[in-house]
Design a protein around this motif. Structure first.
Motif, short mmCIF file in Angstrom:
data_model
loop_
_atom_site.label_atom_id
_atom_site.label_comp_id
_atom_site.label_asym_id
_atom_site.label_seq_id
_atom_site.Cartn_x
_atom_site.Cartn_y
_atom_site.Cartn_z
N SER A 117 0.84 -1.20 0.00
CA SER A 117 0.00 0.00 0.00
C SER A 117 0.87 1.24 0.00
O SER A 117 2.04 1.21 0.39
CB SER A 117 -0.92 0.02 1.22
N GLN A 118 0.27 2.36 -0.41
CA GLN A 118 0.96 3.64 -0.33
C GLN A 118 1.28 3.99 1.12
O GLN A 118 2.36 4.53 1.41
CB GLN A 118 0.12 4.74 -0.96
N GLN A 119 0.36 3.69 2.03
CA GLN A 119 0.59 4.04 3.43
C GLN A 119 1.78 3.28 4.00
O GLN A 119 2.58 3.85 4.78
CB GLN A 119 -0.65 3.73 4.26
N ALA A 120 1.93 2.02 3.63
CA ALA A 120 3.07 1.25 4.13
C ALA A 120 4.38 1.83 3.62
O ALA A 120 5.37 1.92 4.36
CB ALA A 120 2.93 -0.21 3.70
N VAL A 121 4.42 2.25 2.36
CA VAL A 121 5.62 2.89 1.81
C VAL A 121 5.87 4.22 2.51
O VAL A 121 7.00 4.55 2.87
CB VAL A 121 5.48 3.09 0.29
#
Length: 216
Positions: A132-136
């Motif tokens: 996910s974008q949030q994890a990155v």
């Protein structure tokens, strides 16, 4: 007709990991990315920098950089003990300059497990697998917190190219969004240096990756 770009991995399975490592021996474009990352490390005002790789994988980039920069010290994080074992075999005698750290980058406490403080944090084809974008974004934030002033983050990872009609897995997203997340994480400078193996019409999961650099 457009389709979907993504990949499924079993990175805790020894047979899968060995087959994956055998299939992805670095091609000329991928070696060019390694050299681009090495150039950024060489620009650091430190004679013997500490380099941290997020997602060590089979160790191909570590070997490439260690062979060409004889004074740096290296640390590689991977959540897969199988990949760490493969990397040790690929690095051979070079592993005397490497610390191998097993940690999950989705756990925000991963910096607490580091053996030494890095001057540079690097990664290739790894962070998109966080899903996910949030994890990155979280990894970018932890990286910025971990680096000293003037330290660098260089991420060579798969992206969703502008203008494509294909759907991409959530961890592969546009360069502009990566740059936004790097700025939000606290980096003072963020840029894309190059888009490798661009393909809009009939992309494979191994194409469309960018070299992103950020300075704290």
């Amino acid at each position: 007709m457009a389709g979907f770009v993504g990949a499924q991995h079993e990175f805790h399975d020894a047979a899968f990991v060995q087959n994956w490592a055998d299939r992805f021996v670095p091609s000329p474009p991928r070696l060019a990315l390694f050299d681009m990352i090495l150039d950024r490390i060489r620009r650091l005002p430190v004679a013997a920098p500490n380099v941290l790789e997020l997602g060590l994988g089979p160790g191909y980039m570590a070997r490439h950089i260690l062979q060409r920069h004889p004074t740096l010290q290296y640390e590689g994080i991977d959540f897969s003990s199988v990949f760490l074992d493969v990397a040790k075999r690929i690095l051979g005698d070079l592993q005397t300059r490497v610390a191998f750290t097993q940690a999950d980058l989705t756990d925000p406490s991963w910096p607490d497990r580091l053996v030494r403080s890095p001057h540079a944090i690097i990664s290739t084809w790894a962070l998109h697998d966080l899903g996910s974008q949030q994890a990155v974004a979280d990894v970018y934030a932890r990286s910025c917190e971990t680096l000293p002033k003037g330290g660098i983050l260089v991420n060579g990872d798969f992206i969703k190219p502008d203008g494509t009609e294909w759907d991409y897995e959530a961890g592969r997203f546009e360069i502009a969004r990566h740059l936004e997340l790097l700025q939000q994480a606290g980096f003072t400078e963020a840029a894309s240096l190059h888009h490798f193996e661009p393909e809009l019409d009939n992309p494979t999961a191994a194409q469309n990756y960018a070299c992103l650099v950020a300075v704290k």
